[in-house]
Write a protein that holds these residues in place. Structure first.
Motif, mmCIF file in Angstrom:
data_model
loop_
_atom_site.group_PDB
_atom_site.id
_atom_site.type_symbol
_atom_site.label_atom_id
_atom_site.label_comp_id
_atom_site.label_asym_id
_atom_site.label_seq_id
_atom_site.Cartn_x
_atom_site.Cartn_y
_atom_site.Cartn_z
ATOM 1 N N ILE A 1 20.409 78.208 33.023
ATOM 2 C CA ILE A 1 20.014 76.605 33.250
ATOM 3 C C ILE A 1 20.536 76.002 32.033
ATOM 4 C CG2 ILE A 1 17.999 75.600 32.912
ATOM 5 C CD1 ILE A 1 16.223 78.661 34.280
ATOM 6 N N LYS A 2 20.523 74.449 33.381
ATOM 7 C CA LYS A 2 21.246 73.705 31.848
ATOM 8 C C LYS A 2 20.208 73.350 31.425
ATOM 9 C CE LYS A 2 25.661 73.044 33.754
ATOM 10 N NZ LYS A 2 26.434 74.494 32.800
ATOM 11 N N THR B 1 18.556 79.599 29.242
ATOM 12 C CA THR B 1 18.647 78.217 29.367
ATOM 13 C C THR B 1 20.483 78.190 28.251
ATOM 14 O OG1 THR B 1 17.728 77.067 27.205
ATOM 15 C CG2 THR B 1 17.003 77.307 29.278
ATOM 16 N N THR B 2 20.715 77.015 28.485
ATOM 17 C CA THR B 2 22.319 76.844 28.087
ATOM 18 C C THR B 2 22.495 76.157 26.441
ATOM 19 O OG1 THR B 2 22.711 74.789 28.834
ATOM 20 C CG2 THR B 2 23.684 76.568 29.706
ATOM 21 N N GLY B 3 21.134 76.311 26.252
ATOM 22 C CA GLY B 3 20.868 75.683 24.552
ATOM 23 C C GLY B 3 19.820 75.749 24.125
ATOM 24 N N GLY B 4 20.487 75.391 22.804
ATOM 25 C CA GLY B 4 18.307 75.888 21.867
ATOM 26 C C GLY B 4 19.164 76.816 21.164
ATOM 27 N N LYS B 5 18.568 77.264 19.788
ATOM 28 C CA LYS B 5 18.728 78.494 18.892
ATOM 29 C C LYS B 5 17.647 80.037 19.150
ATOM 30 C CE LYS B 5 19.641 75.183 15.593
ATOM 31 N NZ LYS B 5 19.482 74.467 13.941
ATOM 32 N N GLY B 6 17.162 79.856 20.852
ATOM 33 C CA GLY B 6 16.516 81.432 21.161
ATOM 34 C C GLY B 6 15.546 81.236 21.558
ATOM 35 N N VAL B 7 14.164 81.695 21.367
ATOM 36 C CA VAL B 7 12.735 81.970 21.772
ATOM 37 C C VAL B 7 12.440 83.203 20.648
ATOM 38 C CG1 VAL B 7 11.206 82.363 23.549
ATOM 39 C CG2 VAL B 7 13.385 81.027 24.284
ATOM 40 N N GLY B 8 11.605 82.999 20.110
ATOM 41 C CA GLY B 8 10.826 83.469 19.014
ATOM 42 C C GLY B 8 9.281 84.342 19.946
ATOM 43 N N PHE B 9 10.265 85.461 20.476
ATOM 44 C CA PHE B 9 9.182 85.867 20.869
ATOM 45 C C PHE B 9 8.336 87.232 20.667
ATOM 46 C CE2 PHE B 9 12.731 86.062 24.552
ATOM 47 C CZ PHE B 9 11.780 85.079 25.693
#
Length: 173
Positions: free
Chosen positions: A127-128, A103-111
């Motif tokens: 993905i917006k 996606t185009t926003g946020g601060k990333g995913v903590g996989f």
């Protein structure tokens, strides 16, 4: 994040790819499992920061969470097909973070939480990002999200499901 519609469609497609005859219950659990990781938005109400391991796109978006959650559900609902059910539920739950990482926003995913608190995005971010909250979703922003999800989620899932249907039909002819 992608919207609940995008997450649900990927889970439905995943269930059908793994087992085209999977039960309605397992499909329902897969869709619910794909949406569940966003329960972490409640962390905002408790003052938990976005980048905290239990913040948004944190632990509930991790591989460990997907394993634990799918293992638990497969023990309860798997009956004789525990491994198939667990695979469907694991991939459906994990798909949430995978979609969020493009996606185009946020601060990333903590996989990798709880082992590593780093947040990640994939290089391709098309993905917006979906707004948090229903009122914001019914806006121009929400329309842009739906258009990007149609393009990058619905069309590919539709192609996969159509090919599965055609393959299944050709086997019965």
């Amino acid at each position: 994040m992608a919207s609940i519609f995008g997450h649900g469609l990927v889970a439905y497609t995943t269930a059908k790819v793994i087992d085209s005859n999977t039960s309605k219950l397992v499909v329902f659990l897969a869709i619910g499992s794909a949406i569940l990781p966003d329960i972490d938005v409640l962390a905002f109400r408790f003052g938990i920061d976005y980048i905290h391991p239990f913040g948004h796109r944190g632990f509930t978006h991790s591989i460990v969470f997907a394993l634990v959650w799918s293992g638990l559900l497969s023990m309860i609902f798997g009956k004789k097909r525990k491994l198939v059910v667990m695979t469907i539920l694991f991939l459906s739950t994990l798909s949430h973070g995978l979609l969020d990482a493009i996606t185009t926003g946020g601060k990333g995913v903590g996989f990798f939480i709880p082992f590593d608190n780093s947040r990640f995005f994939f290089p391709l971010r098309v993905i917006k990002v979906s707004p948090i909250g229903i009122e914001k979703f019914f806006s121009e922003w929400g329309v842009n999200v739906i258009v990007s999800e149609l393009k990058y989620i619905a069309v590919p899932c539709g192609i996969i499901l159509t090919l599965l249907l055609l393959l299944k039909k050709s086997k019965t002819d």
